[in-house]
Design a protein around this motif. Structure first.
Motif, PDB file in Angstrom:
ATOM      1  N   THR A 245      10.349-119.462 -30.054  1.00 20.07           N
ATOM      2  CA  THR A 245      11.676-119.598 -30.133  1.00 20.07           C
ATOM      3  C   THR A 245      12.211-119.009 -31.340  1.00 20.07           C
ATOM      4  OG1 THR A 245      11.648-121.624 -28.974  1.00 20.07           O
ATOM      5  CG2 THR A 245      13.776-121.359 -30.531  1.00 20.07           C
ATOM      6  N   ILE A 246      13.432-118.134 -31.314  1.00 19.71           N
ATOM      7  CA  ILE A 246      14.205-117.539 -32.305  1.00 19.71           C
ATOM      8  C   ILE A 246      14.782-118.676 -32.861  1.00 19.71           C
ATOM      9  CG2 ILE A 246      16.012-115.965 -32.876  1.00 19.71           C
ATOM     10  CD1 ILE A 246      13.288-114.427 -32.008  1.00 19.71           C
ATOM     11  N   ARG A 293      24.776-108.638 -28.963  1.00 18.10           N
ATOM     12  CA  ARG A 293      24.348-109.321 -27.815  1.00 18.10           C
ATOM     13  C   ARG A 293      25.219-109.361 -26.699  1.00 18.10           C
ATOM     14  NH1 ARG A 293      21.364-113.875 -26.508  1.00 18.10           N
ATOM     15  NH2 ARG A 293      20.727-113.911 -28.669  1.00 18.10           N
ATOM     16  N   SER A 325      15.312-109.562 -27.696  1.00 11.34           N
ATOM     17  CA  SER A 325      15.370-111.031 -27.074  1.00 11.34           C
ATOM     18  C   SER A 325      15.887-111.240 -25.639  1.00 11.34           C
ATOM     19  CB  SER A 325      15.920-111.901 -28.032  1.00 11.34           C
ATOM     20  OG  SER A 325      15.677-113.316 -27.359  1.00 11.34           O
ATOM     21  N   SER A 327      16.748-114.013 -22.901  1.00 11.09           N
ATOM     22  CA  SER A 327      16.651-115.511 -22.771  1.00 11.09           C
ATOM     23  C   SER A 327      17.709-115.989 -21.807  1.00 11.09           C
ATOM     24  CB  SER A 327      16.922-116.144 -24.069  1.00 11.09           C
ATOM     25  OG  SER A 327      18.274-115.695 -24.279  1.00 11.09           O
ATOM     26  N   ALA A 341      12.871-117.901 -22.730  1.00 15.48           N
ATOM     27  CA  ALA A 341      13.183-116.607 -23.787  1.00 15.48           C
ATOM     28  C   ALA A 341      11.987-115.888 -23.924  1.00 15.48           C
ATOM     29  CB  ALA A 341      13.439-117.239 -25.145  1.00 15.48           C
ATOM     30  N   ASN A 343      10.888-112.780 -26.630  1.00 16.77           N
ATOM     31  CA  ASN A 343      11.177-112.148 -27.794  1.00 16.77           C
ATOM     32  C   ASN A 343      10.158-111.063 -28.388  1.00 16.77           C
ATOM     33  OD1 ASN A 343      13.529-114.073 -27.956  1.00 16.77           O
ATOM     34  ND2 ASN A 343      11.632-115.360 -28.420  1.00 16.77           N
ATOM     35  N   ILE A 348       9.681-108.810 -36.427  1.00 19.94           N
ATOM     36  CA  ILE A 348      10.403-109.972 -36.004  1.00 19.94           C
ATOM     37  C   ILE A 348      10.030-111.410 -36.698  1.00 19.94           C
ATOM     38  CG2 ILE A 348       8.628-110.615 -34.284  1.00 19.94           C
ATOM     39  CD1 ILE A 348      11.011-111.055 -32.220  1.00 19.94           C
ATOM     40  N   LEU A 352      11.109-115.766 -35.704  1.00 20.44           N
ATOM     41  CA  LEU A 352      10.272-116.265 -34.736  1.00 20.44           C
ATOM     42  C   LEU A 352       9.511-117.597 -35.304  1.00 20.44           C
ATOM     43  CD1 LEU A 352       9.443-116.163 -31.825  1.00 20.44           C
ATOM     44  CD2 LEU A 352       7.560-114.703 -32.490  1.00 20.44           C
ATOM     45  N   TYR A 374       5.436-111.000 -31.069  1.00 21.70           N
ATOM     46  CA  TYR A 374       5.936-111.120 -29.841  1.00 21.70           C
ATOM     47  C   TYR A 374       5.954-112.712 -29.299  1.00 21.70           C
ATOM     48  CZ  TYR A 374       1.617-109.998 -27.849  1.00 21.70           C
ATOM     49  OH  TYR A 374       0.210-110.009 -27.615  1.00 21.70           O
ATOM     50  N   GLY A 376       7.497-116.170 -26.661  1.00 25.56           N
ATOM     51  CA  GLY A 376       8.340-116.742 -25.839  1.00 25.56           C
ATOM     52  C   GLY A 376       8.193-118.120 -25.405  1.00 25.56           C
ATOM     53  N   SER A 397       3.200-117.762 -29.411  1.00 24.37           N
ATOM     54  CA  SER A 397       3.722-116.394 -30.115  1.00 24.37           C
ATOM     55  C   SER A 397       2.159-115.717 -30.694  1.00 24.37           C
ATOM     56  CB  SER A 397       4.254-117.060 -31.530  1.00 24.37           C
ATOM     57  OG  SER A 397       3.340-117.884 -32.325  1.00 24.37           O
TER      58      SER A 397
END
Length: 461
Positions: A245-246, A293, A325, A327, A341, A343, A348, A352, A374, A376, A397
Motif C-alpha cells: 500500500t502507498i 493522477r 501506481s 489502483s 493496487a 505500485n 519508491i 510504500l 514494487y 501491491g 512488497s
C-alpha cells in the motif's frame, strides 16, 4: 369592534342633548331636572370613556401577547429539538463568531478500541513501538538460527480514535472555501509519567490532516496525491494490506480539474548507508516531490493511474527517481467488490509500506543510488447482510537491493494475508475480528513470521 362599541354608547348622550335644544321653554321651569339630567349625562360620558380605555388596553395586551408567542415559536423553530428535563443547551450562540457569514460548521470522527494477541517467531516486537499497535511489516523481528519469539503477547489501546472539524463557505460569487483539520491520539505520551501503560495511558494529540481548499486548489497537509485512498480495503487493522500500500500524508499544494489532479509535495529522502544497514533520513532536498493522477469512476467502481517524480539529495550528492501506481475498485454486483493496487518505481521506498525499504543507498565513494521497488495488494469484500461483511486480502512488497552496498541485513521482501469478519449490530457501530499472517525476509534469506488476532470496537459519529 372598539369604534362600534364607542358609537353605540354615545347615542343616549345625543338624545339628551336633542331634547334640551327643542324644549327651551321648559328650561326655566325644570331647572332642577335639567341639573340632574346634566349630571347623568356627565356620568354616562365618564363611564363611556372608562369602557373605551379598558377596551383599548385589552386590545393592546392581546397584540403584545400574540407578538411574544410568534417570537417564541420562531426561536423554537430555529433551535434543535427540546432537551430533556433538567438539561441545558450546549451552545446558545453562534459556534463560529469570527467566520464569514453563512459558514457551515461540521464535526465528526470515531471512537476505536483495538485489542490484539501477537505471536512472532524470532523475538518480540519492541513494547511501545508502532508494530504493537497495528501491522507494520518492517517491525517483524528476524533472528538467526534458534531464534524464538516466546509466548504470545497482548496489546489494548484506543489511540486511533479520531475527530475532525470542517468549515465550509460559499461566496455570493460562487467561490467555494473549505478549512479542514483532523487528529487522532497516535502521537505518543507527553512525558514519561503519562505516556506509558503503567497508570493513565495518556497520549498526545497527533495531527493527521490540516488544509484549506479554494475551488480547485488545496494547500496544507493531506493524503499524498500519489495515494488512492478510495482503494483501501475494509480492514480491522489500521491499514490492512500494508505491504503493498502507498501510504503517505504530507504538506502539499494540489490542483484538481475533473479527473486530473497535480501536486507538489514535501520532499524527504530515506538513506541506507554503505554496508551499515542503519537507515536515516535526509532533508537536504531542493526540489519537491511532483505527482499527477487521472481517475475514472462510475457505478462499476473506479480506476486510477498516478505518477511520481522525485529528487534525492544527501549533502551534495543527488539522484532522481520515478514511480507509477495503478489502483481501483471494481464492483461485482451489490454484495461484492474487488480492490487492488500495483505500485512500482525507482526510489519508491518512502511511499510504500510505511517505508519498509529505502529510497537510496550510498556506495563506497559516498554517491547515492536510487533503489528499485514494487508492491501491491488485492482484496475481496463480500456483504452477507446490512449487519455482516467479510474481507480477504493479500499484499506483498519487494526491493532490489544491491547487497554489495546495502549488506545482507536489509529487507528484501514482505508479504501478508488477512481475513476478517465485521458485525454491525447498529448503524455506525462495528465489532470486528481479523486474522493476520505476515512475513519479512532479509537479503540473506532469513525470515521472521507474525501471527495476530486483531479485534476492534468502533463507533463513528
Amino acid at each position: 369592534m372598539t369604534t362600534r362599541f364607542a358609537s353605540m354608547t354615545r347615542r343616549p348622550l345625543a338624545a339628551a342633548l336633542f331634547v334640551a335644544l327643542i324644549a327651551p321653554g321648559m328650561a326655566f321651569a325644570q331647572t332642577a331636572k335639567e341639573k340632574a339630567l346634566e349630571a347623568r349625562v356627565a356620568e354616562l360620558e365618564r363611564q363611556v370613556q372608562v369602557l373605551v380605555s379598558a377596551q383599548q388596553q385589552q386590545q393592546s395586551q392581546i397584540a403584545t401577547t400574540q407578538q411574544q408567542v410568534t417570537q417564541v415559536q420562531a426561536t423554537q423553530a430555529a433551535q434543535p429539538a427540546a432537551l430533556p428535563a433538567g438539561k441545558q443547551p450546549i451552545q446558545n450562540t453562534t459556534i463560529m463568531a469570527t467566520a464569514n457569514p453563512g459558514t457551515v460548521f461540521s464535526y465528526g470522527g470515531f471512537i476505536k478500541m483495538d485489542a490484539m494477541v501477537t505471536d512472532t517467531s524470532d523475538g518480540r516486537i519492541a513494547d511501545g513501538s508502532s508494530g504493537r499497535l497495528f501491522y507494520v511489516p518492517s517491525t517483524i523481528p528476524v533472528g538467526g538460527a534458534g531464534a524464538d519469539g516466546g509466548d504470545p503477547y497482548a496489546d489494548f489501546h484506543a489511540q486511533f480514535s479520531r475527530f475532525w472539524l470542517s468549515a465550509d463557505h460559499v461566496t455570493e460569487g460562487g467561490d467555494k472555501f473549505k478549512a479542514y483539520i483532523e487528529a487522532d491520539f497516535f502521537g505518543g505520551g507527553n512525558n514519561t509519567l503519562v505516556g506509558n501503560e503503567t497508570s493513565t495511558n495518556t497520549y498526545a494529540v497527533s495531527l493527521r490532516q490540516a488544509y484549506v481548499t479554494w475551488n480547485n486548489w488545496l494547500a496544507g497537509q493531506a493524503w499524498s496525491n500519489f495515494m488512492d485512498v478510495a482503494a483501501l480495503p475494509d480492514a480491522v487493522d489500521f491499514v490492512g494490506p500494508t505491504d503493498g500500500t502507498i501510504f503517505v500524508r504530507q504538506a502539499q499544494v494540489r490542483y484538481t480539474n475533473g479527473p486530473w489532479s497535480f501536486s507538489v509535495e514535501n520532499p524527504q529522502t530515506t538513506v541506507t548507508p554503505y554496508l551499515t544497514g542503519t537507515r536515516f533520513n535526509s532533508g537536504d532536498n531542493v526540489a519537491p516531490d511532483v505527482t499527477a493522477r487521472w481517475q475514472s469512476k462510475g457505478d462499476w467502481g473506479h480506476f486510477s493511474v498516478a505518477g511520481l517524480l522525485r529528487q534525492f539529495k544527501v549533502a551534495d550528492e543527488t539522484d532522481t527517481g520515478a514511480a507509477v501506481s495503478v489502483s481501483g475498485k471494481f464492483n461485482l454486483g451489490k454484495s461484492d467488490d474487488i480492490r487492488y493496487a500495483v505500485n512500482a518505481g525507482q526510489g519508491i521506498g518512502r511511499y510504500l509500506a510505511f517505508g519498509v525499504g529505502s529510497d537510496v543507498v550510498t556506495d563506497a565513494n559516498g554517491d547515492i543510488n536510487a533503489l528499485d521497488g514494487y508492491g501491491g495488494f488485492v482484496a475481496w469484500r463480500h456483504v452477507f447482510s446490512p449487519k455482516v461483511r467479510t474481507n480477504l486480502m493479500y499484499s506483498a512488497s519487494h526491493f532490489d537491493n544491491d547487497a554489495a552496498m546495502t549488506g545482507f541485513g536489509v529487507t528484501e521482501r514482505t508479504q501478508s494475508m488477512h481475513a476478517n469478519v465485521i458485525y454491525s449490530p447498529f448503524p455506525k457501530l462495528d465489532v470486528g475480528a481479523e486474522l493476520i499472517y505476515g512475513q519479512r525476509s532479509l537479503e540473506d534469506d532469513r525470515e521472521g513470521d507474525l501471527k495476530r488476532l486483531h479485534t476492534h470496537v468502533k463507533y463513528t459519529f
